[in-house]
Design an enzyme around this catalytic site. Structure first.
Site, PDB file in Angstrom:
ATOM      1  N   LYS A   1      51.567  11.017   3.115  1.00  0.00           N
ATOM      2  CA  LYS A   1      52.265  10.889   4.387  1.00  0.00           C
ATOM      3  C   LYS A   1      52.400  12.229   5.102  1.00  0.00           C
ATOM      4  O   LYS A   1      52.771  12.285   6.257  1.00  0.00           O
ATOM      5  CB  LYS A   1      53.635  10.250   4.165  1.00  0.00           C
ATOM      6  CG  LYS A   1      53.483   8.762   3.893  1.00  0.00           C
ATOM      7  CD  LYS A   1      54.799   8.044   3.742  1.00  0.00           C
ATOM      8  CE  LYS A   1      54.552   6.544   3.757  1.00  0.00           C
ATOM      9  NZ  LYS A   1      55.594   5.751   3.127  1.00  0.00           N
TER      10      LYS A   1
HETATM   11  N1  GLU Z   1      56.630  -0.105  -0.312  1.00  0.00           N
HETATM   12  C1  GLU Z   1      55.425   0.100  -1.043  1.00  0.00           C
HETATM   13  C2  GLU Z   1      54.671   1.281  -0.441  1.00  0.00           C
HETATM   14  O1  GLU Z   1      54.964   1.681   0.674  1.00  0.00           O
HETATM   15  C3  GLU Z   1      54.496  -1.096  -1.030  1.00  0.00           C
HETATM   16  C4  GLU Z   1      55.027  -2.224  -1.833  1.00  0.00           C
HETATM   17  C5  GLU Z   1      54.108  -3.401  -2.034  1.00  0.00           C
HETATM   18  O2  GLU Z   1      53.230  -3.657  -1.187  1.00  0.00           O
HETATM   19  O3  GLU Z   1      54.310  -4.101  -3.016  1.00  0.00           O
HETATM   20  O4  GLU Z   1      53.809   1.806  -1.116  1.00  0.00           O
END
Ligand code: GLU
Length: 291
Positions: free
Chosen positions: A263
């Site tokens: 990020k």
């Molecule tokens: N919140 C997770 C991420 O940003 C993804 C979760 C999922 O797709 O199970 O990597």
């Protein structure tokens, strides 16, 4: 036949990059093809790292990509009671326990185990829990919690696996070693995984499973880096009596050095690309979904 439900579940701990764009566009394409719906879920359980400006950035970037999603958006931070209720169910089955070691105590224990032969690591490279907190007496647990000591709530993995037996999932994408079709879950590779902490009523694993069930998600389409997490997700679904979605793990978008995007790399950030004049169609082409 029920309408199929897909979801994109970003964490607002940074701005979105090309990897997210690929994931959400693929979800949207697959939902359209199936005549289904796409939901957006904000995974903001980590209050330290998540920020409102990142969440606002997610809506802005997704809108710019031409996507729409159902309102209201589920934000995990608004559903801590649901996660507490799930923990209580696991507790009633005698499958979770608090451990009290600090980070440095854990590292020292791992170093000690490593001297006897390499101590196993989980699929993310983190050493399995080396402690013995499962053996603490109920009175000792109670005493330490009352004293306000920090703790992690862990799943007693062997007992949990013994309860539900062999689990599988249907993979329509592909795992890192080419796994596809019916995959056998291997939750033991995560050891006594953390499901919550004193100051956080849930971990990623628990929240994602509860939310997918609450939101009626039938199709989980996400990056290959989460392929092995599915083993724990299937185990929690079985223990909590939740339905089993179909899984589709997709390739990751890598940087020019072959590394997973982060990020903080501005070159692949959607806002940076937009500011530099890219269009939504350019982004589609860049991630290999051009039409
Ligand atoms: N919140 C997770 C991420 O940003 C993804 C979760 C999922 O797709 O199970 O990597």
């Amino acid at each position: 036949m029920h309408t199929r439900v897909f979801r994109f579940a970003p964490s607002p701990n940074g701005y979105l990059h090309l990897g997210h764009a690929y994931s959400v566009l693929l979800n949207d394409d697959m939902a359209r093809e199936a005549g289904g719906r796409l939901l957006l879920r904000i995974e903001d359980i980590d209050a330290w790292r998540c920020r409102p400006e990142y969440e606002a950035g997610i809506y802005q970037d997704l809108g710019w990509l031409g996507l729409s999603w159902q309102e209201p958006v589920r934000r995990q931070s608004e559903h801590f009671d649901d996660y507490r209720a799930a923990l209580a169910k696991l507790d009633a089955q005698g499958l979770i326990y608090p451990s009290f070691e600090s980070r440095s105590e854990l590292s020292a224990l791992v170093a000690e185990r490593d001297r006897l032969g390499r101590w196993p690591r989980d699929p993310d490279g983190v050493p399995l829990y080396p402690g013995r907190a499962r053996k603490l007496s109920p009175a000792e647990r109670e005493r330490r919690r009352r004293a306000g000591e920090p703790f992690a709530l862990r799943l007693a993995i062997d007992a949990a696996v013994a309860r539900v037996g062999v689990l599988t999932w249907t993979e329509t994408g592909m795992g890192p070693q080419g796994q596809t079709g019916l995959v056998t879950a291997a939750p033991q590779m995560w050891g006594d995984v953390v499901l919550a902490r004193k100051e956080a009523p849930t971990s990623y694993h628990l929240a994602v499973v509860i939310d997918d069930a609450f939101q009626g998600v039938s199709d989980v389409v996400r990056g290959q880096d989460l392929f092995w997490a599915t083993s724990i997700h299937r185990l929690l679904q079985a223990l909590l009596g939740l339905p089993e979605p179909i899984y589709h793990h997709h390739r990751l978008i890598l940087d020019s050095g072959g590394r997973k995007l982060s990020k903080s790399t501005q070159a692949t950030g959607l806002r940076e690309l937009r500011a530099a004049g890219a269009t939504a169609a350019d982004i589609r082409r860049m991630v290999g979904l051009g039409r």
